[in-house]
Write a protein that holds these residues in place. Structure first.
Motif, PDB file in Angstrom:
ATOM      1  N   MET A   1       2.157   3.768  -7.373  1.00  0.00           N
ATOM      2  CA  MET A   1       1.305   5.090  -7.294  1.00  0.00           C
ATOM      3  C   MET A   1       1.138   5.690  -8.834  1.00  0.00           C
ATOM      4  SD  MET A   1       0.230   7.859  -5.688  1.00  0.00           S
ATOM      5  CE  MET A   1       0.653   8.046  -3.997  1.00  0.00           C
ATOM      6  N   ARG A   2       2.084   5.501  -9.588  1.00  0.00           N
ATOM      7  CA  ARG A   2       2.054   5.858 -11.073  1.00  0.00           C
ATOM      8  C   ARG A   2       0.735   4.922 -11.698  1.00  0.00           C
ATOM      9  NH1 ARG A   2       6.649   4.721 -15.548  1.00  0.00           N
ATOM     10  NH2 ARG A   2       5.371   5.715 -17.264  1.00  0.00           N
TER      11      ARG A   2
ATOM     12  N   THR B   1      -2.432   6.171 -10.673  1.00  0.00           N
ATOM     13  CA  THR B   1      -2.900   7.288 -11.350  1.00  0.00           C
ATOM     14  C   THR B   1      -3.164   7.160 -12.721  1.00  0.00           C
ATOM     15  OG1 THR B   1      -1.294   8.513  -9.967  1.00  0.00           O
ATOM     16  CG2 THR B   1      -2.004   9.783 -11.726  1.00  0.00           C
TER      17      THR B   1
ATOM     18  N   LYS C   1      -3.894  13.314 -14.903  1.00  0.00           N
ATOM     19  CA  LYS C   1      -2.873  13.559 -13.955  1.00  0.00           C
ATOM     20  C   LYS C   1      -1.620  12.833 -14.203  1.00  0.00           C
ATOM     21  CE  LYS C   1      -6.341  14.559 -10.258  1.00  0.00           C
ATOM     22  NZ  LYS C   1      -7.576  14.232 -10.767  1.00  0.00           N
TER      23      LYS C   1
ATOM     24  N   VAL D   1       2.280  11.496 -12.377  1.00  0.00           N
ATOM     25  CA  VAL D   1       3.196  11.546 -11.304  1.00  0.00           C
ATOM     26  C   VAL D   1       4.641  12.021 -11.562  1.00  0.00           C
ATOM     27  CG1 VAL D   1       4.004  10.072  -9.361  1.00  0.00           C
ATOM     28  CG2 VAL D   1       1.718   9.474 -10.695  1.00  0.00           C
TER      29      VAL D   1
ATOM     30  N   VAL E   1       7.717   9.993  -4.496  1.00  0.00           N
ATOM     31  CA  VAL E   1       6.794  10.726  -5.385  1.00  0.00           C
ATOM     32  C   VAL E   1       6.525  12.163  -4.809  1.00  0.00           C
ATOM     33  CG1 VAL E   1       4.185  10.811  -5.881  1.00  0.00           C
ATOM     34  CG2 VAL E   1       5.076   8.536  -6.193  1.00  0.00           C
TER      35      VAL E   1
ATOM     36  N   ILE F   1       1.344  14.870  -7.557  1.00  0.00           N
ATOM     37  CA  ILE F   1       0.513  14.353  -8.647  1.00  0.00           C
ATOM     38  C   ILE F   1       0.157  15.574  -9.175  1.00  0.00           C
ATOM     39  CG2 ILE F   1      -1.384  13.220  -9.095  1.00  0.00           C
ATOM     40  CD1 ILE F   1      -0.846  11.185  -6.945  1.00  0.00           C
TER      41      ILE F   1
END
Length: 151
Positions: free
Chosen positions: A20-21, A24, A46, A48, A80, A83
């Motif tokens: 996810m990081r 982003t 953005k 995380v 997470v 964000i």
């Protein structure tokens, strides 16, 4: 045996979080020159936010019943939690009066995305992802060796 499965879950949560990081960071890099979004606003960088996973009620009760063991000192992995947009770093202003998004003074506001910082963060996220893959594979190999002992 449950400790090994717990280790697999912790590594898997780290893989998901770092993935996810990286997504982003890729979004930040892709929008480094975006002067406005669909609402007419300048894109904001953005980041995380991670937090430790909470123990569920069953896991907590299990650890309390096994209080003489060191089970309660193990982690639960990472999740997470959000964000968030970066409102601390200032936007970049570039003088370009011919640009359609230039203000009345001829300056165009660009996102607060620094490509060098993003690439450094991407390297860090990639290394963390690789470390979780290594831990996951080591645990998997231990489980497989344990199955071979029973043959």
């Amino acid at each position: 045996m449950s400790g090994l499965f717990s280790t697999l879950n912790i590594s898997a949560s780290g893989l998901t979080a770092q993935s996810m990081r990286m997504d982003t960071i890729a979004e930040n890099i892709a929008n480094a020159n975006t002067t406005r979004d669909e609402n007419g606003n300048v894109y904001r960088r953005k980041t995380v936010v991670f937090a430790e996973k909470n123990k569920d009620a069953f896991q907590y009760a299990l650890e309390q019943s096994q209080s003489n063991r060191a089970v309660s000192t193990t982690g639960n992995g990472v999740k997470v939690t959000a964000i968030v947009e970066d409102h601390v770093t200032s936007m970049t202003k570039v003088y370009d009066p011919a640009h359609p998004d230039a203000d009345e003074d001829g300056y165009v506001t660009y996102p607060n995305v620094n490509t060098v910082t993003e690439m450094t963060n991407l390297i860090d996220a990639t290394r963390s992802y690789e470390a979780n893959v290594t831990a996951f594979n080591a645990t998997k190999n231990m489980l497989l060796k344990g199955l071979e002992v029973g043959k």
